[in-house]
Design an enzyme around this catalytic site. Structure first.
Site, mmCIF file in Angstrom:
data_model
loop_
_atom_site.group_PDB
_atom_site.id
_atom_site.type_symbol
_atom_site.label_atom_id
_atom_site.label_comp_id
_atom_site.label_asym_id
_atom_site.label_seq_id
_atom_site.Cartn_x
_atom_site.Cartn_y
_atom_site.Cartn_z
ATOM 1 C CG ASP A 196 57.806 128.510 55.780
ATOM 2 O OD1 ASP A 196 56.832 128.434 56.526
ATOM 3 O OD2 ASP A 196 58.727 127.666 55.781
ATOM 4 C CG HIS B 290 59.532 124.796 58.164
ATOM 5 N ND1 HIS B 290 58.588 125.578 57.543
ATOM 6 C CD2 HIS B 290 58.845 123.792 58.748
ATOM 7 C CE1 HIS B 290 57.389 125.072 57.744
ATOM 8 N NE2 HIS B 290 57.510 123.978 58.482
#
Ligand code: NAX
Length: 332
Positions: free
Chosen positions: A161, A189
């Site tokens: 990410d 996440h």
């Protein structure tokens, strides 16, 4: 010069698509260094052992000088025996009709035994990186089954990410990726993650001074990062694999190497209450390493907007913890 003792590295889900993109990079020395021999311990479930055998043949056919041995197994003890890095990639994907809580329970059921096997059989210096989703909560479960493995050895992967966010900002502002620093991912996440543009810098200037369009940062930027995994599935017909494998390498390197000045790296780690996150949750933070130990970066400030987003991702992690309560051992 005597060569180094081989380090054992375990990869679970080794016949999967991330495994296929990851193993060859590990074996070539990109994970632990070009002078570090290693033994690969590859775990799969029984139905995938045939496919894993094929991957092992390919690894053998690369004739990597650093590979001192390859163990392909469906047995947990063999998989984690003497391992110093346990990369927990394997998990069952979400199927049609499956609720998020079903996914938590199905996968949580395998992370408990894996944690137990790590606690019982891994090397004393073992470190664990959980990639298989839901990775923060799978890490929470595994850790609860290995109470003797210290807190600072457990990680879940938010680095993909971070890399996505960094690259997006670089493309938007027309600077090299290397100019964008300290753009960390907070929380889970998942689609509630918060990419913290407020504390990021571009060429030493605050990102928010360079990108004046606050509505883009608070809107499209965040949702693009949050939804990038889904966009890749839509475009490729399969989920991110090479970029995920790349982020595994980055995550491990960022623990082993000193963090460059001005930079922070994203890792989900065991919370000790930093920035108000409940203790024991595996929470995405900005981290710095000195090459031996690492710390959550202290003293960052957030606007009301950022606090609200961090609160939402915290709430999600709390609800995931409640959903897997039955799979947890001990006071987590
Ligand atoms: P694949 O379905 O291609 O491979 C998963 C492999 O795990 C399969 O070969 C399966 O047989 C094996 N497996 C399942 N249960 C197992 C168990 N109990 N023990 C050992 N092996 C087991 O998935 P892939 O694309 O490789 O993705 C793996 C995981 O990474 C998924 O959970 C995925 O959601 C997750 N991801 C996490 C990311 C992150 O940033 N944290 C990004 C990429 C990826 O989405």
């Amino acid at each position: 010069m005597a060569s180094k003792t081989p380090v054992h590295v375990t990869v679970t889900g080794a016949a999967g698509q991330i495994g296929y993109a990851l193993l060859f990079r590990i074996a070539s020395g990109q994970l632990l260094g070009a002078d570090q021999p290693l033994v690969l311990r590859l775990l799969e479930i029984e139905p995938a052992m045939g496919a894993l055998h094929g991957v092992v043949m390919e690894l053998e056919d690369c004739a990597y000088p650093l590979v001192a041995g390859i163990e392909a197994t469906s047995d947990l003890k063999t998989a984690f025996d003497g391992t110093s890095w346990a990369l927990l990639v394997g998990s069952v994907p979400r199927k049609a009709g499956m609720e998020r809580n079903d996914l938590l329970t199905v996968n949580g059921g395998s992370f408990g035994p894996q944690g137990e096997a790590i606690g019982a059989h891994a090397a004393p210096d073992v470190r664990v990186l959980v990639v298989g989703n839901p990775c923060n909560t799978n890490c929470l479960i595994a850790r609860s089954h290995a109470p003797d493995v210290p807190d600072d050895r457990w990680f879940a992967m938010t680095r993909l990410d971070q890399n996505r966010a960094r690259s997006l900002v670089a493309r938007r502002t027309g600077v090299p990726v290397s100019a964008v620093q300290a753009l960390a991912i907070w929380g889970n996440h998942s689609s509630t993650q918060f990419p913290d543009f407020e504390n990021a810098v571009i060429d030493g200037r605050r990102l928010t001074d360079v990108v004046a369009d606050r509505s883009w940062l608070q809107g499209e930027f965040i949702t693009t990062v949050q939804q990038r995994g889904a966009a890749i599935i839509e475009a490729r017909g399969a989920s991110s694999a090479a970029s995920a494998a790349n982020a595994v390498i980055d995550s491990v390197r960022s623990v082993l190497e000193p963090t460059p000045p001005g930079e922070t790296v994203s890792l989900a780690v065991v919370s000790h209450g930093e920035y108000g996150a409940p203790e024991e949750l595996v929470f995405g933070y900005p981290v710095r390493s000195d090459g031996k130990s690492w710390q959550v970066v202290e003293g960052l400030s957030h606007s009301d907007f950022a606090r609200e987003r961090i609160g939402a991702t915290t709430d999600e992690l709390e609800s995931e913890r409640r959903a897997v309560e039955d799979l947890l051992l001990g006071p987590v």
